[in-house]
Design a protein around this motif. Sequence first.
Motif, mmCIF file in Angstrom:
data_model
loop_
_atom_site.group_PDB
_atom_site.id
_atom_site.type_symbol
_atom_site.label_atom_id
_atom_site.label_comp_id
_atom_site.label_asym_id
_atom_site.label_seq_id
_atom_site.Cartn_x
_atom_site.Cartn_y
_atom_site.Cartn_z
ATOM 1 N N LYS A 1 0.711 -1.196 0.082
ATOM 2 C CA LYS A 1 -0.041 0.075 0.024
ATOM 3 C C LYS A 1 0.972 1.292 -0.084
ATOM 4 O O LYS A 1 0.520 2.280 -0.861
ATOM 5 N N SER A 2 1.889 1.305 0.886
ATOM 6 C CA SER A 2 2.634 2.469 0.959
ATOM 7 C C SER A 2 3.408 2.635 -0.338
ATOM 8 O O SER A 2 3.396 3.913 -0.794
ATOM 9 N N THR A 3 4.026 1.581 -0.968
ATOM 10 C CA THR A 3 4.704 1.930 -2.350
ATOM 11 C C THR A 3 3.752 2.461 -3.461
ATOM 12 O O THR A 3 4.086 3.358 -3.984
ATOM 13 N N TYR A 4 2.602 1.825 -3.426
ATOM 14 C CA TYR A 4 1.582 2.299 -4.237
ATOM 15 C C TYR A 4 1.312 3.689 -4.327
ATOM 16 O O TYR A 4 1.177 4.277 -5.040
ATOM 17 N N ASN A 5 0.704 3.906 -2.919
ATOM 18 C CA ASN A 5 0.248 5.335 -2.713
ATOM 19 C C ASN A 5 1.226 6.535 -2.755
ATOM 20 O O ASN A 5 1.124 7.602 -2.806
ATOM 21 N N LEU A 6 2.507 6.057 -2.574
ATOM 22 C CA LEU A 6 3.666 7.091 -2.852
ATOM 23 C C LEU A 6 4.202 7.160 -4.116
ATOM 24 O O LEU A 6 5.307 7.901 -4.280
ATOM 25 N N ALA A 7 4.057 6.274 -4.767
ATOM 26 C CA ALA A 7 4.289 6.295 -6.286
ATOM 27 C C ALA A 7 4.041 7.359 -6.968
ATOM 28 O O ALA A 7 2.892 8.131 -6.953
ATOM 29 N N SER A 8 5.345 8.161 -7.780
ATOM 30 C CA SER A 8 4.832 9.246 -8.443
ATOM 31 C C SER A 8 4.466 9.206 -10.042
ATOM 32 O O SER A 8 4.076 10.328 -10.365
ATOM 33 N N THR A 9 4.316 8.266 -10.243
ATOM 34 C CA THR A 9 3.746 7.902 -11.727
ATOM 35 C C THR A 9 2.838 6.818 -11.832
ATOM 36 O O THR A 9 2.773 5.696 -11.316
ATOM 37 N N ARG B 1 -5.821 1.592 -2.963
ATOM 38 C CA ARG B 1 -6.210 2.967 -2.903
ATOM 39 C C ARG B 1 -7.146 3.225 -1.544
ATOM 40 O O ARG B 1 -7.494 4.346 -1.147
ATOM 41 N N GLU B 2 -7.435 2.245 -1.080
ATOM 42 C CA GLU B 2 -8.332 2.414 0.150
ATOM 43 C C GLU B 2 -7.721 2.969 1.189
ATOM 44 O O GLU B 2 -6.591 2.772 1.706
ATOM 45 N N GLY B 3 -8.088 4.277 1.933
ATOM 46 C CA GLY B 3 -7.486 5.042 2.649
ATOM 47 C C GLY B 3 -6.452 5.869 2.474
ATOM 48 O O GLY B 3 -5.812 6.277 3.045
ATOM 49 N N ALA B 4 -6.286 5.804 0.810
ATOM 50 C CA ALA B 4 -5.058 6.807 0.504
ATOM 51 C C ALA B 4 -5.017 8.158 0.649
ATOM 52 O O ALA B 4 -3.971 8.799 0.871
ATOM 53 N N PRO B 5 -6.165 9.033 0.511
ATOM 54 C CA PRO B 5 -6.072 10.421 1.123
ATOM 55 C C PRO B 5 -5.607 10.697 2.372
ATOM 56 O O PRO B 5 -4.739 11.355 2.560
ATOM 57 N N ALA B 6 -6.044 9.978 3.366
ATOM 58 C CA ALA B 6 -5.517 9.969 4.492
ATOM 59 C C ALA B 6 -3.728 9.470 4.726
ATOM 60 O O ALA B 6 -3.095 10.167 5.524
ATOM 61 N N PHE B 7 -3.618 8.411 4.042
ATOM 62 C CA PHE B 7 -2.130 7.901 3.766
ATOM 63 C C PHE B 7 -1.440 9.137 3.376
ATOM 64 O O PHE B 7 -0.165 9.429 3.853
ATOM 65 N N ARG B 8 -1.859 9.681 2.389
ATOM 66 C CA ARG B 8 -0.946 10.801 1.449
ATOM 67 C C ARG B 8 -0.896 11.927 2.482
ATOM 68 O O ARG B 8 0.369 12.550 2.339
ATOM 69 N N ALA B 9 -1.869 12.307 2.934
ATOM 70 C CA ALA B 9 -1.657 13.625 3.809
ATOM 71 C C ALA B 9 -0.922 13.217 5.091
ATOM 72 O O ALA B 9 -0.153 14.115 5.393
ATOM 73 N N ALA B 10 -0.839 12.137 5.575
ATOM 74 C CA ALA B 10 -0.057 11.587 6.676
ATOM 75 C C ALA B 10 1.568 11.698 6.031
ATOM 76 O O ALA B 10 2.545 11.846 7.051
ATOM 77 N N HIS B 11 1.632 11.343 4.881
ATOM 78 C CA HIS B 11 3.080 11.302 4.412
ATOM 79 C C HIS B 11 3.448 12.561 3.556
ATOM 80 O O HIS B 11 4.522 12.453 2.599
ATOM 81 N N GLY B 12 2.711 13.819 3.652
ATOM 82 C CA GLY B 12 2.930 14.889 3.114
ATOM 83 C C GLY B 12 2.753 14.872 1.383
ATOM 84 O O GLY B 12 3.515 15.694 0.695
ATOM 85 N N LYS B 13 1.933 14.027 0.939
ATOM 86 C CA LYS B 13 1.759 13.834 -0.471
ATOM 87 C C LYS B 13 0.185 13.982 -0.839
ATOM 88 O O LYS B 13 -0.457 13.189 -0.605
ATOM 89 N N GLY B 14 -0.322 15.385 -1.403
ATOM 90 C CA GLY B 14 -1.413 15.580 -1.394
ATOM 91 C C GLY B 14 -1.787 15.437 -2.911
ATOM 92 O O GLY B 14 -1.282 15.149 -3.705
ATOM 93 N N LYS B 15 -3.020 15.927 -3.350
ATOM 94 C CA LYS B 15 -3.587 16.076 -4.640
ATOM 95 C C LYS B 15 -2.871 16.873 -5.544
ATOM 96 O O LYS B 15 -2.960 16.644 -6.556
ATOM 97 N N ASP B 16 -2.398 17.990 -4.992
ATOM 98 C CA ASP B 16 -1.556 18.777 -5.849
ATOM 99 C C ASP B 16 -0.214 18.088 -6.548
ATOM 100 O O ASP B 16 0.390 18.709 -7.398
ATOM 101 N N ASN B 17 0.126 16.989 -5.901
ATOM 102 C CA ASN B 17 1.083 16.336 -6.500
ATOM 103 C C ASN B 17 0.552 15.063 -7.363
ATOM 104 O O ASN B 17 1.150 14.010 -7.404
ATOM 105 N N LYS B 18 -0.378 15.402 -8.172
ATOM 106 C CA LYS B 18 -1.220 14.344 -8.937
ATOM 107 C C LYS B 18 -0.126 13.531 -9.601
ATOM 108 O O LYS B 18 0.708 14.210 -10.522
ATOM 109 N N ASN B 19 -0.434 12.284 -9.942
ATOM 110 C CA ASN B 19 0.418 11.195 -10.732
ATOM 111 C C ASN B 19 0.053 11.515 -12.061
ATOM 112 O O ASN B 19 -0.857 12.102 -12.479
ATOM 113 N N LYS B 20 1.265 11.430 -12.822
ATOM 114 C CA LYS B 20 1.090 11.404 -14.298
ATOM 115 C C LYS B 20 0.817 10.254 -14.908
ATOM 116 O O LYS B 20 0.929 9.344 -14.442
#
Length: 109
Positions: A19-27, A90-109
Amino acid sequence: SINAHPGNRVFRSWIQDYKSTYNLASTKAEKSRVVNIILDKVRKLSPSGRFLQKASTNSSAELCMANSDDGWWEEIDEVKAMAKISQALREGAPAFRAAHGKGKDNKNK
């Protein structure tokens, strides 16, 4: 229950592992790689794992499997299986990304 099925428990543990690898992936390519890793793990189980859905009333009987508790089930195709894996990751991804400082403004390409 379906959640108690051994295969589903193994699947959920793999989802937690990646889950962390997926949700922190940049592409999207990186996310696809994670999904394919899990799909490959399912296929390599012995006996091979499958992704099933409740059979519709017009499904062909030879494509379905009976389960005395839950009725008829049918295997889904690879595209649907990959979508199922992605959704689980992706389940729980918004909270996970928020906790890791990665929000929607860093949308994946």
